[in-house]
Design a protein around this motif. Structure first.
Motif, PDB file in Angstrom:
ATOM      1  N   LEU A 148      76.861  46.765 -29.682  1.00  0.00           N
ATOM      2  CA  LEU A 148      75.511  46.241 -29.895  1.00  0.00           C
ATOM      3  C   LEU A 148      75.667  44.875 -30.532  1.00  0.00           C
ATOM      4  O   LEU A 148      76.356  44.737 -31.550  1.00  0.00           O
ATOM      5  CB  LEU A 148      74.718  47.163 -30.830  1.00  0.00           C
ATOM      6  CG  LEU A 148      73.357  46.656 -31.318  1.00  0.00           C
ATOM      7  CD1 LEU A 148      72.305  46.753 -30.237  1.00  0.00           C
ATOM      8  CD2 LEU A 148      72.903  47.410 -32.553  1.00  0.00           C
ATOM      9  N   GLY A 149      75.048  43.874 -29.951  1.00  0.00           N
ATOM     10  CA  GLY A 149      75.173  42.545 -30.529  1.00  0.00           C
ATOM     11  C   GLY A 149      74.295  41.553 -29.798  1.00  0.00           C
ATOM     12  O   GLY A 149      73.527  41.920 -28.902  1.00  0.00           O
ATOM     13  N   PHE A 150      74.420  40.305 -30.191  1.00  0.00           N
ATOM     14  CA  PHE A 150      73.651  39.246 -29.529  1.00  0.00           C
ATOM     15  C   PHE A 150      74.505  38.635 -28.440  1.00  0.00           C
ATOM     16  O   PHE A 150      75.710  38.440 -28.616  1.00  0.00           O
ATOM     17  CB  PHE A 150      73.238  38.187 -30.547  1.00  0.00           C
ATOM     18  CG  PHE A 150      72.171  38.670 -31.482  1.00  0.00           C
ATOM     19  CD1 PHE A 150      70.831  38.534 -31.145  1.00  0.00           C
ATOM     20  CD2 PHE A 150      72.506  39.293 -32.682  1.00  0.00           C
ATOM     21  CE1 PHE A 150      69.839  38.994 -32.000  1.00  0.00           C
ATOM     22  CE2 PHE A 150      71.513  39.753 -33.540  1.00  0.00           C
ATOM     23  CZ  PHE A 150      70.178  39.605 -33.195  1.00  0.00           C
ATOM     24  N   THR A 151      73.881  38.344 -27.313  1.00  0.00           N
ATOM     25  CA  THR A 151      74.612  37.724 -26.210  1.00  0.00           C
ATOM     26  C   THR A 151      73.693  36.723 -25.529  1.00  0.00           C
ATOM     27  O   THR A 151      72.472  36.852 -25.574  1.00  0.00           O
ATOM     28  CB  THR A 151      75.128  38.780 -25.216  1.00  0.00           C
ATOM     29  OG1 THR A 151      75.849  38.123 -24.172  1.00  0.00           O
ATOM     30  CG2 THR A 151      74.007  39.596 -24.608  1.00  0.00           C
ATOM     31  N   ARG A 152      74.303  35.728 -24.909  1.00  0.00           N
ATOM     32  CA  ARG A 152      73.512  34.697 -24.231  1.00  0.00           C
ATOM     33  C   ARG A 152      73.483  34.993 -22.746  1.00  0.00           C
ATOM     34  O   ARG A 152      74.515  35.285 -22.153  1.00  0.00           O
ATOM     35  CB  ARG A 152      74.095  33.315 -24.507  1.00  0.00           C
ATOM     36  CG  ARG A 152      73.958  32.982 -25.969  1.00  0.00           C
ATOM     37  CD  ARG A 152      74.171  31.505 -26.255  1.00  0.00           C
ATOM     38  NE  ARG A 152      73.487  31.177 -27.487  1.00  0.00           N
ATOM     39  CZ  ARG A 152      72.321  30.537 -27.550  1.00  0.00           C
ATOM     40  NH1 ARG A 152      71.730  30.154 -26.452  1.00  0.00           N
ATOM     41  NH2 ARG A 152      71.767  30.286 -28.708  1.00  0.00           N
ATOM     42  N   LEU A 153      72.295  34.941 -22.178  1.00  0.00           N
ATOM     43  CA  LEU A 153      72.134  35.276 -20.773  1.00  0.00           C
ATOM     44  C   LEU A 153      71.378  34.181 -20.062  1.00  0.00           C
ATOM     45  O   LEU A 153      70.719  33.368 -20.683  1.00  0.00           O
ATOM     46  CB  LEU A 153      71.305  36.558 -20.620  1.00  0.00           C
ATOM     47  CG  LEU A 153      71.810  37.831 -21.273  1.00  0.00           C
ATOM     48  CD1 LEU A 153      70.764  38.909 -21.141  1.00  0.00           C
ATOM     49  CD2 LEU A 153      73.108  38.269 -20.627  1.00  0.00           C
ATOM     50  N   GLY A 154      71.452  34.225 -18.757  1.00  0.00           N
ATOM     51  CA  GLY A 154      70.627  33.332 -17.952  1.00  0.00           C
ATOM     52  C   GLY A 154      71.402  32.138 -17.472  1.00  0.00           C
ATOM     53  O   GLY A 154      72.608  32.025 -17.663  1.00  0.00           O
TER      54      GLY A 154
END
Ligand SMILES: *[C@@H]1O[C@H](CO)[C@@H](O)[C@H](O)[C@H]1NC(C)=O
Ligand SMILES: *[C@@H]1O[C@H](CO)[C@@H](O)[C@H](O)[C@H]1NC(C)=O
Ligand SMILES: *[C@@H]1O[C@H](CO)[C@@H](O)[C@H](O)[C@H]1NC(C)=O
Length: 584
Positions: free
Chosen positions: A50-56
């Motif tokens: 579980l964590g922050f991730t950059r998408l797009g």
């Protein structure tokens, strides 16, 4: 050790410690440490993070709080804020002193997952070994679950999740696809639901039924859901009681893939409306629904009368020549499937792509005029509307009075089937027993062969469903060669390396087992002609398949003037193009 070496090691260690602050834990505590973009939670078994991730796209590259499997951060199976992307690294997840769990970030309203109504003092949130993120009150006797990520699925269905409805709370469990491969916003074109009345899985496009699995059969399978690829042992659970009505699946342990250690499966509802296994890419359903075809559980698309039953979308490489200019629709809430739907309803529209210069793969470009396919496949690919035409050629070494359209052909096959059967019964003294044998086959037996008649021989093999599934990668879209009038044709590779073409006879062809058998015999009979060779068949429940030898690397000419019995064509602007082949 040289000083420069020591420096390098020091820098390396520094990098390790700074770059990934793992909160060496799987749990957040009330009033305790919070989770920010440089910290992750990892489940005890090490599989989920579980964590922050950059998408797009590089353009947007927004930050999302998500849960991913095996370090695959590019498409987390769960997202906390799919509708509220965070522009920077400011996201923080915490359970505050009063027991509320929320995601805060700069420049936007917090996303509140749980707000405490009581004076609970010992609330924790753990990332469990199932991939579920669970908020509990540790001090309540039963460790009551207050909130869990499994209740709010995004586009992926995991073992232990539910699809259906909780009658007490009115809460429904369903999936919604991403809008495109890059945009996770909760406005995707497709939803994946459990139809409690029909006890079947349903994919809807903008609330219209797009695909159905067919009813769950004795908790083991669905007619149009092609799971049993042989490598995973699924169990389906359908529970219907006063509180809940749901569908769930589990994967039993001790299942191993050729790669090693997987006893896990995630079903992803992809932005194109198909359901596929996240890890293997195996398509389980919905990938063939591209217009008016009804095979594999597809529903016909509603549209104007100009779209006939033989129209459907195909992805083709080529180019357009038109006096009518292409038309762009910049609406960024349109997925490719929305674009196809709009094109379908416009009788002038010939093809469609997502708007080419749009980094998010949303919006549409519509094309008119005439389309010229590029057989090399190197040109741009378009979803074009094709009309299937079926022809039968007589086998006269190539010249060919080979134009008999579909109706004539259907009649021909039925009559020939019957005639062939009668003829066969008489001439070859095929015993009734053989028929019964084929009709009551145990299709798990791969080696059963029909009696060799000793002359030309037709050595038809009965293939098991598992063999065919494995050979065709579970009828994946990539393996599809084309669409015949009675069903799609797939390429496959048998364990012995032989290449095959598998034709799935669609249910709508109305063929019963007897007709199927007649057809088989007819084809087997025709083998002496210059035809593509029939190797055998596969019967799995209601599903019937014909297995042909595949003839690789044949040019268009070979297919038209060469050996195939029935090439099928699609028609664009009055010109015919080879599409594939199959019986009918
Ligand atoms: C995340 O939290 C840790 C510990 O509280 C802190 O050292 C770190 O600077 C924070 N990172 C960010 C990007 O805020
Ligand atoms: C919170 O719950 C855990 C697990 O039940 C327990 O070990 C701990 O002592 C509790 N803490 C408080 C402050 O009640
Ligand atoms: C599959 O799972 C079921 C129950 O979960 C079990 O009874 C069966 O033996 C398993 N089959 C295989 C091939 O492991």
């Amino acid at each position: 050790m040289s000083p420069s070496m020591a420096r390098r090691i020091y820098r390396f260690l520094l990098f390790c410690f700074c770059a990934s602050h793992v909160l060496a834990a799987d749990t957040l505590y009330q009033g305790g440490d919070s989770l920010n973009s440089s910290i992750t939670l990892v489940s005890k078994n090490g599989l989920f993070t579980l964590g922050f991730t950059r998408l797009g796209s590089a353009e947007s590259n927004a930050s999302y709080l998500g849960i991913w499997y095996n370090n695959d951060t590019s498409h987390p199976f769960w997202l906390a804020n799919r509708g509220k992307p965070i522009a920077d690294n400011s996201g923080v997840l915490a359970i505050d002193g009063s027991g509320n769990m929320k995601l805060t970030y700069s420049g936007g309203h917090p996303v509140e997952f749980y707000s405490s109504q009581s004076s609970a003092s010992n609330i924790t949130a753990s990332l469990e070994d199932s991939g579920n993120f669970v908020l509990k009150d540790e001090n309540s006797g039963s460790q009551q679950v207050l909130w869990q990520s499994f209740d709010f699925p995004t586009d992926t269905f995991l073992p232990g999740m539910k699809l259906g409805i909780n009658h007490r709370t009115g809460h429904t469990w369903s999936l919604m696809s991403w809008l495109s491969d890059l945009v996770p916003t909760p406005a995707g074109a497709f939803t994946f639901e459990w139809d409690t009345n029909g006890t079947e899985l349903v994919i809807k496009r903008r609330d219209v039924i797009y695909w159905t699995s067919g009813p769950l059969r004795s908790n083991t399978s669905f007619e149009n859901f092609f799971l049993n690829a042989g490598d995973l042992n699924f169990s389906f659970i359908n529970d219907s009681n006063a509180d809940e009505d749901y569908f769930m699946f589990t994967v039993s342990a001790n299942q191993f893939t050729p790669q090693g250690q997987r006893n896990f499966s995630m079903w992803q509802l992809r932005y194109d409306g198909s359901i596929a296994d996240r890890s293997t890419g195996r398509v389980y359903g919905g990938s063939t629904c591209k217009g008016n075809n009804t095979d594999g559980g597809c529903e016909r698309w509603s549209g104007p009368a100009c779209r006939s039953n033989r129209n459907s979308f195909e992805l083709r490489s080529g180019s357009f020549v038109s006096t009518v200019p292409r038309k762009d629709d910049y609406n960024s809430s349109l997925s490719i499937s929305d674009c196809m739907d709009i094109c379908w309803k416009d009788c002038q529209c010939v093809g469609v792509t997502t708007r080419g210069n749009n980094a998010n793969n949303t919006g549409c470009t519509f094309y008119y005029g005439s389309f010229t396919p590029d057989p090399s496949g190197r040109s741009v690919q378009y979803h074009i509307i094709v009309q299937e035409e079926l022809f039968l050629r007589h086998d006269t070494a190539g010249k060919g009075n080979w134009v008999l359209i579909v109706l004539a052909f259907v009649g021909f096959v039925s009559m020939m089937g019957l005639a062939g059967l009668l003829w066969y019964l008489r001439r070859r003294r095929l015993r009734e027993k053989d028929l019964i044998e084929l009709l009551t086959l145990d299709s798990t037996n791969d080696t059963l062969e029909l009696e060799n008649d000793g002359n030309r021989g037709h050595n038809l093999t009965i293939y098991s469903a598992a063999t065919i599934m494995a050979a065709t990668n579970s009828f994946s879209a990539d393996n599809k060669l084309g669409q015949g009038g009675f069903g799609p044709v797939y390429k496959g590779i048998l364990p012995d390396g032989r290449e095959i073409a598998v034709k799935r006879l669609s249910r709508s062809s109305g063929q019963g087992l007897v007709e199927f058998k007649n057809e088989l015999i007819l084809i087997a009979k025709l083998q002496h002609m210059n035809l593509v060779r029939l190797l055998g068949c596969c019967i799995q429940g209601e599903e019937k398949m014909l297995v042909y030898e595949y003839m690789p690397n044949k040019s268009l000419d070979t297919f038209i003037f060469g050996k195939l019995i029935m090439p099928s064509y699609y028609k664009v602007n009055g010109s015919l193009f080879l599409k594939g082949f199959g019986l009918g």
